[in-house]
Design an enzyme around this catalytic site. Sequence first.
Site, PDB file in Angstrom:
ATOM      1  N   ASP A   1     -32.654  87.216  51.115  1.00 26.37           N
ATOM      2  CA  ASP A   1     -31.895  88.001  50.477  1.00 26.37           C
ATOM      3  C   ASP A   1     -32.393  89.568  49.559  1.00 26.37           C
ATOM      4  O   ASP A   1     -33.463  89.589  49.257  1.00 26.37           O
ATOM      5  CB  ASP A   1     -31.664  87.469  49.036  1.00 26.37           C
ATOM      6  CG  ASP A   1     -30.325  87.831  47.785  1.00 26.37           C
ATOM      7  OD1 ASP A   1     -29.029  87.961  48.520  1.00 26.37           O
ATOM      8  OD2 ASP A   1     -30.158  89.190  47.208  1.00 26.37           O
TER       9      ASP A   1
ATOM     10  N   GLU B   1     -31.450  90.248  54.746  1.00 29.04           N
ATOM     11  CA  GLU B   1     -30.418  90.892  54.189  1.00 29.04           C
ATOM     12  C   GLU B   1     -30.889  92.269  53.635  1.00 29.04           C
ATOM     13  O   GLU B   1     -31.605  92.930  52.530  1.00 29.04           O
ATOM     14  CB  GLU B   1     -29.190  90.121  52.896  1.00 29.04           C
ATOM     15  CG  GLU B   1     -27.954  91.095  52.845  1.00 29.04           C
ATOM     16  CD  GLU B   1     -28.344  91.359  51.431  1.00 29.04           C
ATOM     17  OE1 GLU B   1     -27.265  91.346  50.793  1.00 29.04           O
ATOM     18  OE2 GLU B   1     -28.684  91.026  50.318  1.00 29.04           O
TER      19      GLU B   1
END
Length: 459
Positions: A218, A242
């Site tokens: 993330d 990400e």
Amino acid sequence: RTAAEWRSRTIYQLLTDRFAQSPGNGNLQLCANNGGSNYINEIRHYCGGTFTGIIDKLDYIKSMGFNAIWISPVVKQFEKETKYGLGWHGYWAQDIYEINSHFGTADELKQLVAAAHARDIWVMVDVVANHMGPQQDLTPYTTEYLNAYTPFNKTNHYHDFCVIKDWGNDDEIERCCLGGDELPLPDINTENPQVIDIFYNWIKDLVREYNFDGIRIDTVKHVRKEFWSGFTAAAGVFSIGEMFHGDPSKVGEYQNYMDAVLGYPLFYNIISVFTNPFSDMGSVSRAVQSMRGAFKDVTVLGNFIDNHDVPRFLSRTQDRNLLKNALTFVLLTDGIPIVYQGTEQGFNGGDDPWNREALWPSNYTQSSDLYQFIATINKFRQTLPSSYFTSLSVEAWANDRIYAFFKDRALVVMTIYGTYDPMFSIQIKTNGLYNIGTELVNILNCAEKITVDNNGEVG
Ligand code: ABC
Ligand code: CA
């Protein structure tokens, strides 16, 4: 599992809280969106999905042709209410050493991984190292505030407090808090050697303990790049980060610090072209080229048409033919396809939180056209030789409405005519790829055939 091994996989992204409740032990009315005014409240809280629920529905995933799943972050979250509800999504950690009990026990998580492996489904876990969960109405970083976290409970575990305001300033993006003034996510000091040590050990242990095959990282752009080299090395399995940005050159840089990243730049192109019959397929072809220039290896990027952070494809257009063409592209172009839960049931939620629908109201039907369509292409994908996944696509046709490419021995044709779908005919030069007289079979019905003519063309 390595990047080379993941290259031929096809991933189903699920939200653990929203995918499936434990069989016989849930409340199927919860988050069912049956017109009640409770829905807005429910969708910001736990809906009841569990690890055991996922185990029960692994065959639903398998029959759709997927051989990997991406699950939500598994760590313990705050139980205190905030203006955006609770951390049912998993991105608001309180204690990184405990498993989120709403999802089940540590043993049940191990059972999930084992049950998935028994079906040759690999498991990718989502992990967060940029921040911890937010606490409403407490001042960061008072003692009361800090004491709530494990293990990051000291001031020097965090950056000096600030909130990201200028999204053009990379330093601010790395050192300040996400979430805005209203609910800032305490930003971890990923330069502190003690923090680095804790995180590298944590990820190593997490992957080993639960036997995960890969990690989805993330908020990659919110931590300095060098941190990720050690983090991904400690994980020791395939990593996909990400980096939420549209510019291939900015995103591409991160592939020097992890195996792969999500294909955000390509995503922006997909939604602008495939949702609009009056756009230009030539732009897809240019985007594919510019990705190659910006990334070390495009064959391991994670391609998608939507996810839990962006509006669903069917909220941008209702035309399922356009969706099917976009799916064809992500399932067969260079890279690893990622399909977000609910796509196969025609879900059409918009922005967060509306794009995070529970799946149970669909009754997990396997007869829907989209489920069948995805299954057909995924299963075809699984019959392909490894040369398909290592080779790059070669453009066969690109004009305003039609895009086609060769990849290894396959020819893939997509249009944006949508439901309007006029008859069209094109003549594609096969440039010696097939012998004259070769028959190409339409994999969508396994019946229709076209023959390579004496000029080496198909049409
Ligand atoms: C909550 C509420 C929301 C509310 C928000 C302030 O707080 O639910 O309604 O609006 C988790 C939860 C969310 C929660 C957040 C914040 O935490 O899931 O529900 O929102 O508390 C990852 C995860 C995501 C997760 C987090 C945090 C990170 O996938 O689910 O959210 O752990 C940024 C981050 C990115 C993050 C994303 C949600 O926000 O960088 O890591 N995703 C621009 C920026 C991006 C930004 C994006 C979205 O907007 O560049 O950095 O992502 O806000 C293009 C440009 C892009 C641009 C887009 C919009 O346009 O090229 O750069 O992206 O043209
Ligand atoms: Ca940060």
